[in-house]
Design a protein around this motif. Structure first.
Motif, PDB file in Angstrom:
ATOM      1  N   LEU A  14       0.827  -1.215   0.000  1.00  0.00           N
ATOM      2  CA  LEU A  14       0.000   0.000   0.000  1.00  0.00           C
ATOM      3  C   LEU A  14       0.857   1.260   0.000  1.00  0.00           C
ATOM      4  N   CYS A  15       1.976   1.228   0.694  1.00  0.00           N
ATOM      5  CA  CYS A  15       2.818   2.419   0.818  1.00  0.00           C
ATOM      6  C   CYS A  15       3.504   2.783  -0.491  1.00  0.00           C
ATOM      7  N   LEU A  16       3.959   1.786  -1.222  1.00  0.00           N
ATOM      8  CA  LEU A  16       4.741   2.094  -2.420  1.00  0.00           C
ATOM      9  C   LEU A  16       3.923   2.795  -3.507  1.00  0.00           C
ATOM     10  N   PRO A  17       2.810   2.252  -3.979  1.00  0.00           N
ATOM     11  CA  PRO A  17       2.097   2.976  -5.033  1.00  0.00           C
ATOM     12  C   PRO A  17       1.120   4.023  -4.502  1.00  0.00           C
ATOM     13  N   LEU A  18       0.609   3.846  -3.287  1.00  0.00           N
ATOM     14  CA  LEU A  18      -0.445   4.738  -2.795  1.00  0.00           C
ATOM     15  C   LEU A  18      -0.042   5.515  -1.545  1.00  0.00           C
ATOM     16  N   GLY A  19       1.237   5.533  -1.250  1.00  0.00           N
ATOM     17  CA  GLY A  19       1.713   6.198  -0.044  1.00  0.00           C
ATOM     18  C   GLY A  19       1.434   7.683  -0.018  1.00  0.00           C
ATOM     19  N   LEU A  20       1.517   8.329  -1.160  1.00  0.00           N
ATOM     20  CA  LEU A  20       1.263   9.767  -1.206  1.00  0.00           C
ATOM     21  C   LEU A  20      -0.186  10.100  -0.865  1.00  0.00           C
ATOM     22  N   TYR A  37      -1.720  13.218   4.786  1.00  0.00           N
ATOM     23  CA  TYR A  37      -1.027  12.833   3.553  1.00  0.00           C
ATOM     24  C   TYR A  37      -1.887  13.180   2.338  1.00  0.00           C
ATOM     25  N   LEU A  38      -3.166  12.860   2.429  1.00  0.00           N
ATOM     26  CA  LEU A  38      -4.086  13.116   1.326  1.00  0.00           C
ATOM     27  C   LEU A  38      -4.208  14.610   1.044  1.00  0.00           C
ATOM     28  N   ILE A  39      -4.345  15.414   2.071  1.00  0.00           N
ATOM     29  CA  ILE A  39      -4.463  16.872   1.899  1.00  0.00           C
ATOM     30  C   ILE A  39      -3.181  17.452   1.302  1.00  0.00           C
ATOM     31  N   LEU A  40      -2.025  17.013   1.794  1.00  0.00           N
ATOM     32  CA  LEU A  40      -0.757  17.515   1.260  1.00  0.00           C
ATOM     33  C   LEU A  40      -0.605  17.168  -0.223  1.00  0.00           C
ATOM     34  N   THR A  41      -1.001  15.966  -0.599  1.00  0.00           N
ATOM     35  CA  THR A  41      -0.895  15.556  -2.004  1.00  0.00           C
ATOM     36  C   THR A  41      -1.832  16.367  -2.879  1.00  0.00           C
ATOM     37  N   GLY A  53       3.759  23.751  -5.751  1.00  0.00           N
ATOM     38  CA  GLY A  53       3.328  22.396  -5.457  1.00  0.00           C
ATOM     39  C   GLY A  53       4.452  21.506  -4.990  1.00  0.00           C
ATOM     40  N   PHE A  54       5.680  21.823  -5.398  1.00  0.00           N
ATOM     41  CA  PHE A  54       6.817  20.998  -4.992  1.00  0.00           C
ATOM     42  C   PHE A  54       7.040  21.039  -3.488  1.00  0.00           C
ATOM     43  N   VAL A  55       6.613  22.103  -2.832  1.00  0.00           N
ATOM     44  CA  VAL A  55       6.774  22.191  -1.377  1.00  0.00           C
ATOM     45  C   VAL A  55       5.899  21.137  -0.700  1.00  0.00           C
ATOM     46  N   PHE A  56       4.621  21.127  -1.059  1.00  0.00           N
ATOM     47  CA  PHE A  56       3.705  20.136  -0.489  1.00  0.00           C
ATOM     48  C   PHE A  56       4.119  18.724  -0.901  1.00  0.00           C
ATOM     49  N   GLY A  57       4.448  18.561  -2.155  1.00  0.00           N
ATOM     50  CA  GLY A  57       4.866  17.261  -2.657  1.00  0.00           C
ATOM     51  C   GLY A  57       6.130  16.779  -1.983  1.00  0.00           C
ATOM     52  N   GLY A  58       7.068  17.682  -1.762  1.00  0.00           N
ATOM     53  CA  GLY A  58       8.313  17.317  -1.097  1.00  0.00           C
ATOM     54  C   GLY A  58       8.093  16.868   0.336  1.00  0.00           C
ATOM     55  N   VAL A  59       7.193  17.545   1.034  1.00  0.00           N
ATOM     56  CA  VAL A  59       6.907  17.170   2.427  1.00  0.00           C
ATOM     57  C   VAL A  59       6.284  15.783   2.487  1.00  0.00           C
ATOM     58  N   VAL A  60       5.274  15.540   1.661  1.00  0.00           N
ATOM     59  CA  VAL A  60       4.604  14.239   1.713  1.00  0.00           C
ATOM     60  C   VAL A  60       5.526  13.128   1.198  1.00  0.00           C
ATOM     61  N   LEU A  61       6.366  13.424   0.239  1.00  0.00           N
ATOM     62  CA  LEU A  61       7.326  12.420  -0.237  1.00  0.00           C
ATOM     63  C   LEU A  61       8.337  12.082   0.855  1.00  0.00           C
ATOM     64  N   LEU A  62       8.812  13.067   1.569  1.00  0.00           N
ATOM     65  CA  LEU A  62       9.729  12.828   2.682  1.00  0.00           C
ATOM     66  C   LEU A  62       9.061  11.984   3.763  1.00  0.00           C
ATOM     67  N   ASP A  67       8.422   6.723   6.357  1.00  0.00           N
ATOM     68  CA  ASP A  67       7.535   5.618   6.699  1.00  0.00           C
ATOM     69  C   ASP A  67       8.061   4.282   6.192  1.00  0.00           C
ATOM     70  N   LEU A  68       8.706   4.273   5.038  1.00  0.00           N
ATOM     71  CA  LEU A  68       9.250   3.018   4.513  1.00  0.00           C
ATOM     72  C   LEU A  68      10.230   2.391   5.498  1.00  0.00           C
ATOM     73  N   VAL A  69      10.961   3.220   6.214  1.00  0.00           N
ATOM     74  CA  VAL A  69      11.914   2.726   7.206  1.00  0.00           C
ATOM     75  C   VAL A  69      11.191   2.335   8.495  1.00  0.00           C
ATOM     76  N   ARG A  70      10.152   3.090   8.846  1.00  0.00           N
ATOM     77  CA  ARG A  70       9.465   2.898  10.120  1.00  0.00           C
ATOM     78  C   ARG A  70       8.343   1.862  10.082  1.00  0.00           C
ATOM     79  N   LEU A  71       7.975   1.363   8.913  1.00  0.00           N
ATOM     80  CA  LEU A  71       6.816   0.480   8.806  1.00  0.00           C
ATOM     81  C   LEU A  71       6.869  -0.766   9.695  1.00  0.00           C
TER      82      LEU A  71
END
Length: 83
Positions: A14-20, A37-41, A53-62, A67-71
């Protein structure tokens, strides 16, 4: 509250394709963070024509990369285990 045991592999799937969109957070029962996450995207996509848009996108991507590490720990905690 949903007490169904959470699966780590499914959480990664779920995180990889739909994480944003926060899908993995919704799955783990973290609805508020899923909405964030949804609002930021959506805000990132909506503000892309103005070049911010890169600001919001950058935050949610980070957040997703972190999360990939913390899952594994998040899934353990969702299943009632300790950190």
């Amino acid at each position: 509250m949903d007490r169904t045991p959470k699966n780590l592999l499914l959480t990664y799937i779920l995180c990889l394709p739909l994480g944003l969109l926060g899908a993995h957070r919704f799955y783990l029962g973290h609805r508020a963070l899923g909405v964030v996450y949804l609002i930021l995207t959506v805000a990132g996509l909506a503000s892309a024509p103005w070049g911010i848009g890169f600001v919001f996108g950058g935050v949610v991507l980070l957040l997703c990369l972190l999360d990939l590490v913390r899952l594994p720990g998040l899934v353990r905690r969702a299943n009632g285990g300790l950190n």
